[in-house]
Design an enzyme around this catalytic site. Structure first.
Site, PDB file in Angstrom:
ATOM      1  N   GLY A  10       0.876  -1.173   0.000  1.00 27.03           N
ATOM      2  CA  GLY A  10       0.000   0.000   0.000  1.00 27.03           C
ATOM      3  C   GLY A  10       0.909   1.218   0.000  1.00 27.03           C
ATOM      4  N   GLY A  12      -0.147   4.344  -0.353  1.00 22.09           N
ATOM      5  CA  GLY A  12      -0.989   5.533  -0.161  1.00 22.09           C
ATOM      6  C   GLY A  12      -0.439   6.388   0.973  1.00 22.09           C
ATOM      7  CB  VAL A  14      -0.799   4.513   6.278  1.00 25.79           C
ATOM      8  CG1 VAL A  14       0.001   3.884   7.417  1.00 25.79           C
ATOM      9  CG2 VAL A  14      -2.052   5.181   6.835  1.00 25.79           C
ATOM     10  CG  ASP A  34      -0.564   1.037  -4.281  1.00 23.38           C
ATOM     11  OD1 ASP A  34      -0.742   1.542  -3.157  1.00 23.38           O
ATOM     12  OD2 ASP A  34      -1.501   0.943  -5.129  1.00 23.38           O
ATOM     13  CG  ASN A  96     -10.004  -2.343   3.693  1.00 21.95           C
ATOM     14  OD1 ASN A  96      -9.965  -2.090   2.496  1.00 21.95           O
ATOM     15  ND2 ASN A  96      -9.962  -1.409   4.621  1.00 21.95           N
ATOM     16  CB  VAL A 119      -1.429  -0.517   9.045  1.00 22.93           C
ATOM     17  CG1 VAL A 119      -1.951   0.905   9.222  1.00 22.93           C
ATOM     18  CG2 VAL A 119      -0.037  -0.632   9.660  1.00 22.93           C
ATOM     19  CG  HIS A 176      -7.804   0.878  15.925  1.00 25.45           C
ATOM     20  ND1 HIS A 176      -7.378   1.946  16.679  1.00 25.45           N
ATOM     21  CD2 HIS A 176      -7.778   1.318  14.628  1.00 25.45           C
ATOM     22  CE1 HIS A 176      -7.119   2.961  15.895  1.00 25.45           C
ATOM     23  NE2 HIS A 176      -7.362   2.624  14.639  1.00 25.45           N
TER      24      HIS A 176
HETATM   25  N1  LIG Z   1      -4.528   0.626  12.352  1.00 22.10           N
HETATM   26  C1  LIG Z   1      -4.567   1.947  12.398  1.00 22.10           C
HETATM   27  O1  LIG Z   1      -4.420   2.543  13.459  1.00 22.10           O
HETATM   28  C2  LIG Z   1      -4.743   2.726  11.121  1.00 22.10           C
HETATM   29  C3  LIG Z   1      -4.341   4.070  11.036  1.00 22.10           C
HETATM   30  C4  LIG Z   1      -4.490   4.739   9.830  1.00 22.10           C
HETATM   31  C5  LIG Z   1      -5.039   4.093   8.723  1.00 22.10           C
HETATM   32  N2  LIG Z   1      -5.439   2.808   8.857  1.00 22.10           N
HETATM   33  C6  LIG Z   1      -5.989   2.076   7.722  1.00 22.10           C
HETATM   34  O2  LIG Z   1      -4.945   1.845   6.774  1.00 22.10           O
HETATM   35  C7  LIG Z   1      -5.505   1.695   5.468  1.00 22.10           C
HETATM   36  C8  LIG Z   1      -4.767   2.600   4.476  1.00 22.10           C
HETATM   37  O3  LIG Z   1      -4.967   3.951   4.805  1.00 22.10           O
HETATM   38  P1  LIG Z   1      -4.348   5.096   3.852  1.00 22.10           P
HETATM   39  O4  LIG Z   1      -4.704   6.382   4.463  1.00 22.10           O
HETATM   40  O5  LIG Z   1      -2.940   4.793   3.531  1.00 22.10           O
HETATM   41  O6  LIG Z   1      -5.231   4.865   2.519  1.00 22.10           O
HETATM   42  P2  LIG Z   1      -4.830   5.281   1.035  1.00 22.10           P
HETATM   43  O7  LIG Z   1      -6.081   5.196   0.223  1.00 22.10           O
HETATM   44  O8  LIG Z   1      -4.071   6.551   1.043  1.00 22.10           O
HETATM   45  O9  LIG Z   1      -3.831   4.115   0.577  1.00 22.10           O
HETATM   46  C9  LIG Z   1      -4.220   2.797   0.429  1.00 22.10           C
HETATM   47  C10 LIG Z   1      -3.414   2.217  -0.724  1.00 22.10           C
HETATM   48  O10 LIG Z   1      -3.677   0.821  -0.799  1.00 22.10           O
HETATM   49  C11 LIG Z   1      -3.560   0.480  -2.171  1.00 22.10           C
HETATM   50  N3  LIG Z   1      -4.162  -0.823  -2.457  1.00 22.10           N
HETATM   51  C12 LIG Z   1      -5.476  -1.144  -2.546  1.00 22.10           C
HETATM   52  N4  LIG Z   1      -5.603  -2.457  -2.827  1.00 22.10           N
HETATM   53  C13 LIG Z   1      -4.342  -2.964  -2.925  1.00 22.10           C
HETATM   54  C14 LIG Z   1      -3.824  -4.260  -3.187  1.00 22.10           C
HETATM   55  N5  LIG Z   1      -4.621  -5.297  -3.414  1.00 22.10           N
HETATM   56  N6  LIG Z   1      -2.489  -4.406  -3.197  1.00 22.10           N
HETATM   57  C15 LIG Z   1      -1.659  -3.375  -2.954  1.00 22.10           C
HETATM   58  N7  LIG Z   1      -2.090  -2.120  -2.696  1.00 22.10           N
HETATM   59  C16 LIG Z   1      -3.422  -1.932  -2.678  1.00 22.10           C
HETATM   60  C17 LIG Z   1      -4.250   1.632  -2.888  1.00 22.10           C
HETATM   61  O11 LIG Z   1      -3.924   1.678  -4.264  1.00 22.10           O
HETATM   62  C18 LIG Z   1      -3.729   2.808  -2.081  1.00 22.10           C
HETATM   63  O12 LIG Z   1      -2.557   3.363  -2.668  1.00 22.10           O
HETATM   64  C19 LIG Z   1      -7.001   2.013   5.624  1.00 22.10           C
HETATM   65  O13 LIG Z   1      -7.731   0.815   5.755  1.00 22.10           O
HETATM   66  C20 LIG Z   1      -7.057   2.802   6.930  1.00 22.10           C
HETATM   67  O14 LIG Z   1      -8.320   2.720   7.563  1.00 22.10           O
HETATM   68  C21 LIG Z   1      -5.303   2.117  10.019  1.00 22.10           C
HETATM   69  O1  LIG Z   2      -9.760   6.516  11.997  1.00 22.53           O
HETATM   70  C1  LIG Z   2      -9.457   5.833  11.018  1.00 22.53           C
HETATM   71  O2  LIG Z   2     -10.292   5.389  10.224  1.00 22.53           O
HETATM   72  C2  LIG Z   2      -8.006   5.554  10.723  1.00 22.53           C
HETATM   73  C3  LIG Z   2      -7.259   5.014  11.907  1.00 22.53           C
HETATM   74  O3  LIG Z   2      -7.859   3.866  12.423  1.00 22.53           O
HETATM   75  C4  LIG Z   2      -7.054   6.046  12.982  1.00 22.53           C
HETATM   76  O4  LIG Z   2      -7.366   5.769  14.149  1.00 22.53           O
HETATM   77  O5  LIG Z   2      -6.560   7.142  12.658  1.00 22.53           O
END
Ligand SMILES: NC(=O)c1ccc[n+]([C@@H]2O[C@H](COP(=O)([O-])OP(=O)(O)OC[C@H]3O[C@@H](n4cnc5c(N)ncnc54)[C@H](O)[C@@H]3O)[C@@H](O)[C@H]2O)c1
Ligand SMILES: O=C(O)C[C@H](O)C(=O)O
EC number: 1.1.1.37
Length: 312
Positions: A10, A12, A14, A34, A96, A119, A176
């Site tokens: 990924g 993006g 994060v 990605d 997801n 994540v 979470h």
């Molecule tokens: N655990 C936590 O505390 C936490 C914190 C922040 C974000 N997140 C989660 O992390 C995830 C990503 O967030 P983000 O802000 O980076 O999103 P984002 O949309 O900026 O990036 C996600 C990326 O994943 C890529 N992607 C999608 N399917 C794919 C695949 N099959 N193979 C490879 N890449 C693929 C997309 O092309 C994109 O670039 C979300 O589910 C978000 O909710 C979790």
């Molecule tokens: O809040 C969200 O959806 C992203 C992540 O889990 C966070 O806590 O920032």
């Protein structure tokens, strides 16, 4: 011998920021994967070009495949959709889960010794999916959430008391989501219990703001969710593993009897070292804290049952 390889899936918000933070450590080779053509390649090139200015020489490779990931020591999985304002993390489940399932299969087939840090949200259920499809031991599948939620609590306390953030220690357990369990009793400022330093009302407000911390940022950004603190938290976990630090961090791992919880992935304090989640550390909890952890674990169980039905 080359540097240890860390894969980030990924590219993006994060994932890109995680790759950047890892490169800045100057200790790892980083592979950024990605599905979107050009994005991981472009971000990898950009990160490498910051090296001469920032003083690092990490190798960073961007790719749309998995050949380059072979032999990864750790993989951080951020692939998947983020939520938008008004959504809960749980609404991301179906989309997801499919993404995480395919990514984990690709990764593990090329890196059988890998340690996975999930994540993607909804976090605890994604750790459950990764466990199911990977067949890896539970010590090598961790979810990042507690480090982030605790960091939020620490930052809010630091701001309220006008003290440096790193002086504040906090522990947030549970899933979470809305049922997460911040533990004010285990929250200290330079070793002093936080309850001695602020009123109960102020502390209650901080606990609530911590629970809503992700949604607060989603509401402000409108097009996505937080990524600076999440990437910092993920890299903190990578470092604890790769440097065999034996630090106790709140992470989502499978509990098999610890805290009275059976066969459920939930955030608990974990000693982290080169083998991954080396030991779940059992803090003494009050009846109220334990009940809150049970409620949170049950919410995760329901979500995991739903994801099992969806991906059966
Ligand atoms: N655990 C936590 O505390 C936490 C914190 C922040 C974000 N997140 C989660 O992390 C995830 C990503 O967030 P983000 O802000 O980076 O999103 P984002 O949309 O900026 O990036 C996600 C990326 O994943 C890529 N992607 C999608 N399917 C794919 C695949 N099959 N193979 C490879 N890449 C693929 C997309 O092309 C994109 O670039 C979300 O589910 C978000 O909710 C979790
Ligand atoms: O809040 C969200 O959806 C992203 C992540 O889990 C966070 O806590 O920032």
């Amino acid at each position: 011998m080359g540097r240890p390889k860390i894969t980030v899936v990924g590219a993006g918000n994060v994932g890109g920021t995680t790759a950047q933070r890892l490169a800045e450590k100057d200790r790892y080779d980083v592979v950024l994967v990605d599905i979107v053509e050009g994005v991981p390649q472009g971000k990898a090139l950009d990160i490498v070009q910051a090296g001469p200015v920032c003083g690092y020489s990490s190798r960073v490779v961007g790719t749309n495949g998995y050949e380059e990931t072979a032999g990864s020591a750790v993989a951080v999985i951020t692939s998947g959709i983020p939520r938008k304002p008004g959504m809960s993390r749980d609404e991301l489940l179906a989309t997801n889960a499919k993404i995480v399932k395919s990514v984990v299969t690709e990764l593990v087939s090329r890196s059988p010794d890998v340690i996975l840090i999930l994540v993607t949200n909804p976090l605890d259920a994604m750790v459950h999916v990764a466990r199911r499809v990977s067949g890896l031991p539970k010590s090598r599948i961790l979810g990042m959430a507690g480090v982030l939620d605790s960091a939020r609590m620490r930052a809010f306390i630091a701001a309220a008391l006008d003290v440096p953030g790193p002086d504040v220690q906090a522990m947030v357990l549970g899933g979470h989501g809305d049922t997460m369990v911040p533990l004010p009793r285990y929250t200290t400022v330079k070793g002093r219990p936080v309850s001695e330093l602020m009123s109960k009302d102020t502390l209650d407000g901080i606990v609530k703001r911590t629970r809503d911390g992700g949604a607060e940022i989603v509401g402000l950004l409108k097009t996505g969710s937080a990524f600076y603190a999440p990437s910092a938290a993920a890299v903190d976990m990578v470092e604890a593993i790769m440097r065999d630090e034996k630090r106790v961090l709140p992470c989502a791992v499978l509990c098999e009897g610890e805290y009275g919880l059976k066969d459920v992935v939930v955030g608990v304090p974990v000693k982290i070292g080169r083998s991954g989640a080396e030991q779940i550390v059992e803090y003494e909890l009050t009846a109220e804290e334990r009940a809150a952890l049970d409620v949170s674990a049950n919410a995760v169980r329901e979500l995991c049952a739903a994801v099992d039905r969806l991906t059966a």
